[in-house]
Design an enzyme around this catalytic site. Structure first.
Site, PDB file in Angstrom:
ATOM      1  N   TYR A 143       0.821  -1.213   0.000  1.00  0.00           N
ATOM      2  CA  TYR A 143       0.000   0.000   0.000  1.00  0.00           C
ATOM      3  C   TYR A 143       0.854   1.261   0.000  1.00  0.00           C
ATOM      4  O   TYR A 143       0.412   2.314  -0.436  1.00  0.00           O
ATOM      5  CB  TYR A 143      -0.909   0.035   1.235  1.00  0.00           C
ATOM      6  CG  TYR A 143      -2.249  -0.640   1.064  1.00  0.00           C
ATOM      7  CD1 TYR A 143      -2.341  -1.949   0.612  1.00  0.00           C
ATOM      8  CD2 TYR A 143      -3.420   0.029   1.376  1.00  0.00           C
ATOM      9  CE1 TYR A 143      -3.566  -2.568   0.493  1.00  0.00           C
ATOM     10  CE2 TYR A 143      -4.655  -0.586   1.255  1.00  0.00           C
ATOM     11  CZ  TYR A 143      -4.727  -1.883   0.814  1.00  0.00           C
ATOM     12  OH  TYR A 143      -5.945  -2.485   0.688  1.00  0.00           O
ATOM     13  N   LYS A 194       3.344 -15.146   2.026  1.00  0.00           N
ATOM     14  CA  LYS A 194       3.520 -15.871   0.763  1.00  0.00           C
ATOM     15  C   LYS A 194       5.033 -16.089   0.628  1.00  0.00           C
ATOM     16  O   LYS A 194       5.671 -15.651  -0.326  1.00  0.00           O
ATOM     17  CB  LYS A 194       2.927 -15.041  -0.401  1.00  0.00           C
ATOM     18  CG  LYS A 194       2.842 -15.769  -1.730  1.00  0.00           C
ATOM     19  CD  LYS A 194       1.781 -16.849  -1.790  1.00  0.00           C
ATOM     20  CE  LYS A 194       1.890 -17.618  -3.097  1.00  0.00           C
ATOM     21  NZ  LYS A 194       0.963 -18.779  -3.149  1.00  0.00           N
ATOM     22  N   ASP A 226      -2.848 -18.198   0.216  1.00  0.00           N
ATOM     23  CA  ASP A 226      -3.847 -18.910  -0.597  1.00  0.00           C
ATOM     24  C   ASP A 226      -4.499 -20.023   0.222  1.00  0.00           C
ATOM     25  O   ASP A 226      -5.716 -20.211   0.213  1.00  0.00           O
ATOM     26  CB  ASP A 226      -3.245 -19.437  -1.914  1.00  0.00           C
ATOM     27  CG  ASP A 226      -1.929 -20.185  -1.733  1.00  0.00           C
ATOM     28  OD1 ASP A 226      -1.374 -20.171  -0.600  1.00  0.00           O
ATOM     29  OD2 ASP A 226      -1.447 -20.775  -2.706  1.00  0.00           O
ATOM     30  N   ASP A 250      -6.292  -6.950   4.214  1.00  0.00           N
ATOM     31  CA  ASP A 250      -7.447  -6.305   3.580  1.00  0.00           C
ATOM     32  C   ASP A 250      -8.371  -7.384   3.019  1.00  0.00           C
ATOM     33  O   ASP A 250      -9.586  -7.380   3.248  1.00  0.00           O
ATOM     34  CB  ASP A 250      -6.949  -5.380   2.462  1.00  0.00           C
ATOM     35  CG  ASP A 250      -8.090  -4.704   1.728  1.00  0.00           C
ATOM     36  OD1 ASP A 250      -9.023  -4.234   2.395  1.00  0.00           O
ATOM     37  OD2 ASP A 250      -8.050  -4.653   0.475  1.00  0.00           O
ATOM     38  N   ASP A 254     -12.112  -9.121   4.790  1.00  0.00           N
ATOM     39  CA  ASP A 254     -13.416  -9.119   4.101  1.00  0.00           C
ATOM     40  C   ASP A 254     -13.978 -10.541   4.061  1.00  0.00           C
ATOM     41  O   ASP A 254     -15.173 -10.753   4.269  1.00  0.00           O
ATOM     42  CB  ASP A 254     -13.281  -8.616   2.650  1.00  0.00           C
ATOM     43  CG  ASP A 254     -13.525  -7.114   2.536  1.00  0.00           C
ATOM     44  OD1 ASP A 254     -13.244  -6.390   3.510  1.00  0.00           O
ATOM     45  OD2 ASP A 254     -13.985  -6.660   1.465  1.00  0.00           O
TER      46      ASP A 254
HETATM   47  C1  IPM Z   1     -10.368  -1.211   4.109  1.00  0.00           C
HETATM   48  C2  IPM Z   1     -10.657  -0.626   2.765  1.00  0.00           C
HETATM   49  C3  IPM Z   1      -9.523   0.321   2.414  1.00  0.00           C
HETATM   50  C4  IPM Z   1      -8.252  -0.492   2.341  1.00  0.00           C
HETATM   51  C5  IPM Z   1      -9.729   1.138   1.132  1.00  0.00           C
HETATM   52  C6  IPM Z   1     -11.038   1.873   1.118  1.00  0.00           C
HETATM   53  C7  IPM Z   1      -8.586   2.085   0.907  1.00  0.00           C
HETATM   54  O1  IPM Z   1     -10.843  -1.613   1.828  1.00  0.00           O
HETATM   55  O2  IPM Z   1     -10.238  -0.456   5.088  1.00  0.00           O
HETATM   56  O3  IPM Z   1     -10.285  -2.439   4.213  1.00  0.00           O
HETATM   57  O4  IPM Z   1      -7.935  -1.098   1.313  1.00  0.00           O
HETATM   58  O5  IPM Z   1      -7.522  -0.526   3.338  1.00  0.00           O
HETATM   59 MG    MG Z   2     -10.915  -3.586   2.657  1.00  0.00          MG
END
Ligand code: IPM
Ligand code: MG
Length: 363
Positions: A143, A194, A226, A250, A254
């Site tokens: 990032y 990884k 993975d 990230d 999710d």
């Molecule tokens: C998160 C989001 C952010 C990230 C984006 C919106 C920049 O997806 O906080 O997980 O990738 O960190």
């Molecule tokens: Mg995110």
């Protein structure tokens, strides 16, 4: 114990303002019950920041965040700003806040509420009892690594570059946080990398292994990303704390969130610097913005994490969690967690119900 706190409110874009409004109700109730003076200041960031000043993270907004004891953020981003230069995109506000406030550790708990077992897309027996904490490195990795950007070569070919960088101190400090967090939980850390392909994550594995020597009561395992993505849907209950890089965190957070029924349920805390930042992990959801349909629970639960990690009132986190749980047990649901036989409610009503529950039984 300190009783006056400054809290910066950064509603941002999309459903951000709607969910922040509900979270502020909760913040106020708890503050009043505990006799705390909570001074709030609301400032624009993301697309809203861009509209107000031409920059997604206006100087005044950053200043308000830095001066606060804690920051409560909604969400940033939306189709309106998708074609802006990268440096002006709403997401830059988030990244700028994380790095300016030195929030290198992002804690993302994925915990299932029994009432929501039916909302998960996975079978009940797979997700029952789920309680994972993803510890995501937040100010390094791909990032932030340099060089980055898109350049045009002499022959006219365009080349896009991002760089995955981790230094030993960066890995050490996030590993320490993961072991400390695990010490208060089931004492198990899984480090995800990884290392079979990426040298930087080979170093990650080596340093995490070394840091573990100072935490001999914590069990450490390693897994390639993975495989971890696959194991998370196969048997998520094998995990306690997962520590990983910025981008893997990230993605995996999710995935972990969906195990709990909806991404609309997951709070987060970003810590490491003097000011902590708290936000739901869902995004700005422009498709449902302004319709009163958004689930405010992730933001409300983020307020709990704020009390725990920034305002020295650890007990509030479980009060809020309990209030959310009893509201869910009554059978009310926002559309994202709706299932057969339940009563559908909107954003404000859900916020009111949690507030009422806290007023009545919570504290
Ligand atoms: C998160 C989001 C952010 C990230 C984006 C919106 C920049 O997806 O906080 O997980 O990738 O960190
Ligand atoms: Mg995110």
């Amino acid at each position: 114990m300190k009783e006056n706190f400054k809290i910066a409110l950064l509603p941002g874009d999309g459903i951000g303002p709607e969910v922040i409004q509900e979270a502020v109700k909760i913040l106020k109730i708890v503050g009043k019950k505990l006799n705390l003076t909570l001074e709030t200041e609301q400032v624009p960031v993301g697309g809203a920041g861009y509209e107000a000043t031409g920059h997604p993270l206006p100087e005044e907004s950053l200043k308000a965040a830095k001066n606060a004891d804690a920051v409560l953020l909604g969400a940033v981003g939306g189709p309106k700003w998708e074609n802006l230069d990268f440096s002006l995109r709403p997401e830059r506000a988030l990244l700028g806040l994380r790095s300016s406030l030195q929030l290198y550790a992002n804690l993302r708990p994925a915990k299932i509420f029994p009432a929501l077992l039916e909302a998960s897309t996975l079978k009940r027996e797979v997700v029952e009892g789920l309680d994972i904490m993803v510890v995501r490195e937040l100010t390094g990795g791909i990032y932030f690594g340099e060089p980055r950007g898109v350049e045009t070569l002499a022959d006219g070919t365009r080349k896009g570059v991002n760089t995955l960088v981790y230094t030993e101190p960066e890995i050490e400090r996030i590993a320490k946080i993961a072991f400390q967090v695990a010490g208060k939980r089931d004492k198990k850390v899984l480090s995800v990398d990884k290392a079979n392909v990426l040298e930087a994550t080979g170093l990650w594995r080596e340093v995490v292994t070394r840091v573990q020597k100072d935490f001999s009561d914590i069990e450490l395992q390693h897994m390639y990303v993975d495989n971890c993505a696959m194991q998370l849907v196969r048997d998520p209950n094998q995990f306690d704390v997962i520590v990983t890089t910025n981008m893997f965190g990230d993605i995996l957070s999710d995935e972990a969130s969906m195990l709990t029924g909806s991404i609309g349920m997951l709070p987060s805390a970003s810590v490491g610097g003097e000011t902590g930042m708290y936000e739901p992990i869902h995004g700005s959801a422009p498709d449902i913005a302004g319709q009163g349909k958004a689930n405010p629970l992730a933001t409300i639960l983020s307020v709990g994490m704020m009390f725990k990690y920034s305002l020295n009132r650890e007990e509030v986190d479980s009060w809020i969690e309990k209030a959310v749980e009893s509201v869910l047990n009554k059978g009310v649901r926002t559309p994202d967690i709706m299932s057969k036989g339940m009563k559908e409610v909107g954003t404000t009503e859900m916020g009111d119900l949690v507030a009422e529950e806290l007023e009545k039984n919570g504290i």
